[in-house]
Design a protein around this motif. Structure first.
Motif, PDB file in Angstrom:
ATOM      1  N   ALA A 135       1.034   1.823 -12.368  1.00 33.75           N
ATOM      2  CA  ALA A 135      -0.402   2.109 -12.231  1.00 33.75           C
ATOM      3  C   ALA A 135      -0.939   1.544 -10.918  1.00 33.75           C
ATOM      4  O   ALA A 135      -1.726   2.212 -10.217  1.00 33.75           O
ATOM      5  N   GLU A 136      -0.521   0.334 -10.564  1.00 38.69           N
ATOM      6  CA  GLU A 136      -0.976  -0.276  -9.302  1.00 38.69           C
ATOM      7  C   GLU A 136      -0.434   0.519  -8.112  1.00 38.69           C
ATOM      8  O   GLU A 136      -1.147   0.740  -7.128  1.00 38.69           O
TER       9      GLU A 136
ATOM     10  N   GLN B 104      -7.479   7.478   0.776  1.00 38.81           N
ATOM     11  CA  GLN B 104      -8.882   7.286   1.138  1.00 38.81           C
ATOM     12  C   GLN B 104      -9.003   6.652   2.527  1.00 38.81           C
ATOM     13  O   GLN B 104      -9.850   7.047   3.332  1.00 38.81           O
TER      14      GLN B 104
ATOM     15  N   HIS C  93       1.712  -6.285  -4.279  1.00 41.48           N
ATOM     16  CA  HIS C  93       2.392  -5.301  -5.133  1.00 41.48           C
ATOM     17  C   HIS C  93       3.879  -5.211  -4.778  1.00 41.48           C
ATOM     18  O   HIS C  93       4.745  -5.237  -5.668  1.00 41.48           O
TER      19      HIS C  93
ATOM     20  N   ARG D 131      -3.274  -6.331  -0.641  1.00 45.22           N
ATOM     21  CA  ARG D 131      -2.995  -5.831  -1.999  1.00 45.22           C
ATOM     22  C   ARG D 131      -1.613  -5.183  -2.057  1.00 45.22           C
ATOM     23  O   ARG D 131      -0.854  -5.382  -3.017  1.00 45.22           O
TER      24      ARG D 131
ATOM     25  N   ASN E 279       0.199   3.720  -8.056  1.00 44.51           N
ATOM     26  CA  ASN E 279      -0.614   4.945  -7.978  1.00 44.51           C
ATOM     27  C   ASN E 279      -1.999   4.661  -7.395  1.00 44.51           C
ATOM     28  O   ASN E 279      -2.522   5.442  -6.598  1.00 44.51           O
ATOM     29  N   ALA E 280      -2.581   3.539  -7.807  1.00 45.58           N
ATOM     30  CA  ALA E 280      -3.890   3.164  -7.275  1.00 45.58           C
ATOM     31  C   ALA E 280      -3.802   2.899  -5.767  1.00 45.58           C
ATOM     32  O   ALA E 280      -4.683   3.312  -4.996  1.00 45.58           O
ATOM     33  N   LEU E 281      -2.729   2.247  -5.354  1.00 47.93           N
ATOM     34  CA  LEU E 281      -2.539   1.986  -3.922  1.00 47.93           C
ATOM     35  C   LEU E 281      -2.344   3.285  -3.137  1.00 47.93           C
ATOM     36  O   LEU E 281      -2.839   3.424  -2.011  1.00 47.93           O
ATOM     37  N   ASP E 282      -1.638   4.243  -3.724  1.00 51.08           N
ATOM     38  CA  ASP E 282      -1.485   5.545  -3.069  1.00 51.08           C
ATOM     39  C   ASP E 282      -2.854   6.210  -2.877  1.00 51.08           C
ATOM     40  O   ASP E 282      -3.121   6.822  -1.842  1.00 51.08           O
ATOM     41  N   SER E 283      -3.712   6.089  -3.885  1.00 49.88           N
ATOM     42  CA  SER E 283      -5.054   6.660  -3.790  1.00 49.88           C
ATOM     43  C   SER E 283      -5.862   5.968  -2.693  1.00 49.88           C
ATOM     44  O   SER E 283      -6.542   6.629  -1.897  1.00 49.88           O
ATOM     45  N   VAL E 284      -5.793   4.643  -2.645  1.00 51.83           N
ATOM     46  CA  VAL E 284      -6.507   3.889  -1.615  1.00 51.83           C
ATOM     47  C   VAL E 284      -5.968   4.266  -0.234  1.00 51.83           C
ATOM     48  O   VAL E 284      -6.741   4.445   0.720  1.00 51.83           O
TER      49      VAL E 284
END
Length: 169
Positions: free
Chosen positions: A70-71, A81, A47, A43, A73-78
């Motif tokens: 947005a992607e 995790q 990106h 992913r 930011n989502a990748l930073d969150s993943v």
């Protein structure tokens, strides 16, 4: 003395089962983490390719730029995790390793007590080998024969034949 050795042996069998279960959970957690890590890397690569492509054209217009942001930011969150899961996996691996070391120590101590009892009281019912198998997450089976006591080459052959019989079912 024989009863105490038998009780200790039963306790060791229970401990072995617990360690085997813990190792299986560890192996499954490793496999899940590796799968999640590969999915994240894929992913992220997609990106990054999109970002490079837009940068090569002088930047993304507002709509695609917002999607890229947005992607990202989502990748930073993943990523965060995954870092947390990696730390938890490390703790599980350390726990499994410590449990294996403790079990090995207990088995050696039991074998020492069994040898002493054998010499002192003529007790000979002491386990000297073990066959174990663990079914891993992907269905593969990890098998092991451990031998820690034998008297001579002929005894070793007998012990190995016995344990191979377990392996063959």
């Amino acid at each position: 003395a024989a009863r105490a050795l038998a009780v200790a042996l039963d306790s060791l069998r229970d401990a072995r089962a617990a360690v085997t279960s813990l190792q299986a959970r560890t192996d499954q957690a490793r496999a899940r983490f590796a799968t999640e890590e590969r999915a994240f890397a894929s992913r992220l690569a997609i990106h990054n390719d999109s970002v490079r492509a837009w940068n090569a054209r002088g930047g993304a217009p507002p709509g695609p730029g917002a999607v890229l942001l947005a992607e990202g930011n989502a990748l930073d969150s993943v990523r965060a995790q995954l870092a947390s899961r990696h730390a938890a996996l490390g703790a599980l691996v350390r726990e499994a390793s410590a449990a294996r070391v403790a079990l090995d120590r207990r088995e050696r101590a039991h074998e020492t007590r069994a040898r002493l009892a054998q010499r002192r009281f003529g007790i000979v019912a002491a386990e000297g080998a073990r066959y174990s198998e663990v079914v891993l997450d992907q269905g593969a089976v990890e098998r092991e024969i451990r031998v820690w006591r034998f008297d001579d080459t002929a005894d070793l052959e007998r012990v190995l034949a016995h344990e191979l019989g377990h392996a063959l079912g």
